[in-house]
Design a protein around this motif. Structure first.
Motif, PDB file in Angstrom:
ATOM      1  N   ALA A  45     -36.227 -11.430-113.658  1.00  0.00           N
ATOM      2  CA  ALA A  45     -35.765 -10.078-113.963  1.00  0.00           C
ATOM      3  C   ALA A  45     -36.843  -9.015-113.835  1.00  0.00           C
ATOM      4  CB  ALA A  45     -35.184 -10.040-115.380  1.00  0.00           C
ATOM      5  N   HIS A  48     -36.054  -6.061-111.772  1.00  0.00           N
ATOM      6  CA  HIS A  48     -34.780  -5.412-112.068  1.00  0.00           C
ATOM      7  C   HIS A  48     -34.764  -4.668-113.404  1.00  0.00           C
ATOM      8  CE1 HIS A  48     -33.006  -7.649-108.712  1.00  0.00           C
ATOM      9  NE2 HIS A  48     -33.645  -8.708-109.174  1.00  0.00           N
ATOM     10  N   ARG A  67     -32.590  -1.335-117.646  1.00  0.00           N
ATOM     11  CA  ARG A  67     -32.579  -0.932-116.247  1.00  0.00           C
ATOM     12  C   ARG A  67     -31.939   0.441-116.176  1.00  0.00           C
ATOM     13  NH1 ARG A  67     -32.595  -2.910-110.955  1.00  0.00           N
ATOM     14  NH2 ARG A  67     -31.384  -1.610-109.509  1.00  0.00           N
ATOM     15  N   TYR A  92     -27.966 -12.995-116.170  1.00  0.00           N
ATOM     16  CA  TYR A  92     -27.083 -13.309-115.044  1.00  0.00           C
ATOM     17  C   TYR A  92     -25.792 -12.495-115.078  1.00  0.00           C
ATOM     18  CZ  TYR A  92     -23.787 -15.995-117.916  1.00  0.00           C
ATOM     19  OH  TYR A  92     -22.853 -16.370-118.842  1.00  0.00           O
ATOM     20  N   ALA A  95     -25.560  -8.753-112.961  1.00  0.00           N
ATOM     21  CA  ALA A  95     -25.785  -8.581-111.525  1.00  0.00           C
ATOM     22  C   ALA A  95     -24.739  -7.674-110.878  1.00  0.00           C
ATOM     23  CB  ALA A  95     -25.810  -9.935-110.831  1.00  0.00           C
ATOM     24  N   SER A  96     -23.476  -7.901-111.191  1.00  0.00           N
ATOM     25  CA  SER A  96     -22.413  -7.095-110.576  1.00  0.00           C
ATOM     26  C   SER A  96     -22.489  -5.639-111.006  1.00  0.00           C
ATOM     27  CB  SER A  96     -21.042  -7.666-110.935  1.00  0.00           C
ATOM     28  OG  SER A  96     -20.872  -8.954-110.377  1.00  0.00           O
ATOM     29  N   VAL A  98     -25.271  -4.016-111.837  1.00  0.00           N
ATOM     30  CA  VAL A  98     -26.412  -3.424-111.134  1.00  0.00           C
ATOM     31  C   VAL A  98     -26.019  -3.053-109.707  1.00  0.00           C
ATOM     32  CG1 VAL A  98     -28.709  -3.901-110.205  1.00  0.00           C
ATOM     33  CG2 VAL A  98     -28.152  -4.559-112.560  1.00  0.00           C
ATOM     34  N   GLU A  99     -25.226  -3.900-109.073  1.00  0.00           N
ATOM     35  CA  GLU A  99     -24.766  -3.604-107.711  1.00  0.00           C
ATOM     36  C   GLU A  99     -23.943  -2.322-107.671  1.00  0.00           C
ATOM     37  OE1 GLU A  99     -22.616  -6.988-106.339  1.00  0.00           O
ATOM     38  OE2 GLU A  99     -24.406  -8.262-106.160  1.00  0.00           O
ATOM     39  N   ASP A 258     -16.539  -9.993-114.790  1.00  0.00           N
ATOM     40  CA  ASP A 258     -17.311  -8.830-114.356  1.00  0.00           C
ATOM     41  C   ASP A 258     -16.458  -7.871-113.538  1.00  0.00           C
ATOM     42  OD1 ASP A 258     -17.137 -10.771-112.381  1.00  0.00           O
ATOM     43  OD2 ASP A 258     -19.160 -10.445-111.606  1.00  0.00           O
TER      44      ASP A 258
END
Length: 271
Positions: A45, A48, A67, A92, A95-96, A98-99, A258
């Motif tokens: 991480a 990120h 973040r 984990y 992630a979606s 952050v995208e 998510d």
């Protein structure tokens, strides 16, 4: 007759001793922290997120992971974890988000992840308030904040939803109250009346003034899906419920949770 009374006396003594043990150790049943330092590098991480220090009103300083959002108009998801492990175990899940360009604050609890102190209901609320003040200091507007509570964290997120005007409240595998959970776990004791940390979600959810999404696994062995449905029924509109038929307690993200979060938040009209 004397023998019967003797046996009853022994039974009563054993019962009261067991009841006393359960009462004295109740927080050890509720909170199962991984006290090891939550390491950004260990979970990949570092690139990120950044570790940030946040001090609660009672003076306890804890480490959270932050973040920033991709731009000033993006959502910032404030993630309150469940009762076990530490924030490193939840990396984990983001992630979606952050995208999507969202910001994320993984809130570290006292007693978890190398943080000082011992967790209590009021202590976790103090951590949450400090986390929201941290975002305010970073110029994050409250209407961009999404409160996210995972299991035990649903109690923290719901309390914060009463104290702030956030964009939305997301509850993953929520319970009605710790009192109900305790009674389910210890059916032969008057457990619901002995709980110190109550996290009364059902009593609070009707007063929440923001959109609510409830996520639950139909096969959840820890927090039965009926608890999530109770929370959903008591929540004010607008609200949504997503029950994943094959999911349990900790694997909702393997079943698309998510995507459900992103779709729900994206569908909330902006003021």
């Amino acid at each position: 007759m004397r023998a019967v009374l003797t046996y009853l006396g022994i039974f009563a003594s054993v019962y009261l001793i067991a009841l006393g043990v359960v009462f004295a150790l109740q927080r050890q049943f509720i909170y199962l922290p991984d006290g090891r330092h939550a390491d950004l590098a260990a979970v990949g991480a570092v690139e990120h997120m950044e570790a940030v220090r946040v001090t609660a009103a009672d003076g306890v300083t804890t480490t959270s992971w932050f973040r920033p959002p991709a731009d000033g108009d993006q959502i910032v998801l404030v993630f309150f974890q469940g009762n076990a492990g530490n924030i490193g175990d939840r990396f984990y899940k983001i992630a979606s988000f952050v995208e999507q360009g969202w910001g994320v604050l993984l809130v570290g609890y006292r007693g978890f992840g190398g943080n000082p102190g011992k967790p209590t209901e009021q202590g976790l609320y103090a951590e949450a308030r400090a986390a929201l003040r941290f975002l305010q200091d970073r110029d994050v507007q409250v209407d961009r904040i999404v409160l996210y509570g995972e299991s035990l964290g649903s109690g923290v997120a719901t309390q914060m939803a009463l104290e702030t005007k956030a964009r939305a409240l997301i509850l993953e595998a929520p319970f009605t109250s710790i009192a109900d959970m305790a009674q389910r776990q210890f059916p032969y004791f008057p457990a619901r009346w002995l709980v110190l940390d109550r996290f009364d979600n059902l009593g609070k959810i009707g007063r929440v003034g923001m959109p609510v999404l409830v996520l639950h696994g139909e096969r959840d062995p820890i927090t039965p899906a009926r608890f999530g449905r109770c929370i959903y029924e008591a929540a004010p509109e607008p609200k949504a419920l997503r029950v994943f038929p094959e999911a349990g307690h900790v694997d909702l993200y393997d079943h698309g949770a998510d995507r459900a979060v992103i779709d729900f938040v994206s569908g909330i009209p902006t003021s």
